[in-house]
Design an enzyme around this catalytic site. Structure first.
Site: not given
Length: 156
Positions: A21-22, A29, A34, A85, A88, A109, A111, A118
């Site tokens: 998502p996103n 964004r 990012y 990736n 969330a 994985e 990110h 964070r």
């Protein structure tokens, strides 16, 4: 997890690069977190790196958890490995963990940001136990490093 290393396709199938998502909003964004590269930029970089490594890649992105689960399940037959990736969903989805375990493929994985710098809820990943490795905080280069690592794993 030993099954991941033991299950090797007879003919090398494409690596799935799966985004959650996103990630379709990359470049728009929160670019201070990012970056300014778009998902299309990431795809282009990954295709070039995969070609250099002698790999084929497939790309998919969805904002919907079930669609991601379906694609991971299909990867069991269609792909040789997964770069994921999960956005969330990394921090919330047992369903993605279960799908990755069921796929029995090497998964890495990724990110873009350093999740450990964070919010504390981002420090836990539900999908890490199904991954052979985790790359965080290196921006889009993390995808390229994941492809390089998968190329080495798949060559064994």
């Amino acid at each position: 997890m030993a099954a991941k290393a033991a299950r090797r396709p007879s003919a090398l199938k494409p690596v799935l690069v799966l985004n959650g998502p996103n990630l379709n909003m990359l470049g728009k964004r929160q670019p201070e977190i990012y970056g300014r590269e778009t998902l299309a930029d990431v795809e282009s970089l990954c295709r070039a790196e995969a070609k250099r490594l002698g790999l084929a890649v497939e790309f998919a992105q969805s904002n919907h958890e079930g669609v991601l689960v379906d694609r991971i399940q299909a990867a069991r037959e269609d792909n040789s490995g997964i770069v994921i990736n999960a956005g969330a969903y990394t921090h919330t989805s047992v369903a993605l963990l279960d799908a990755l375990n069921a796929a029995e493929l090497p998964a890495i994985e990724v990110h873009l940001s350093n999740i450990y710098k964070r919010e504390s809820f981002r420090h836990h990943s539900y999908i890490s136990p199904a991954a052979v490795g985790v790359i965080a905080g290196l921006g889009t280069q993390g995808y390229l490093l994941a492809l390089q690592a998968l190329a080495r794993l798949l060559a064994r």
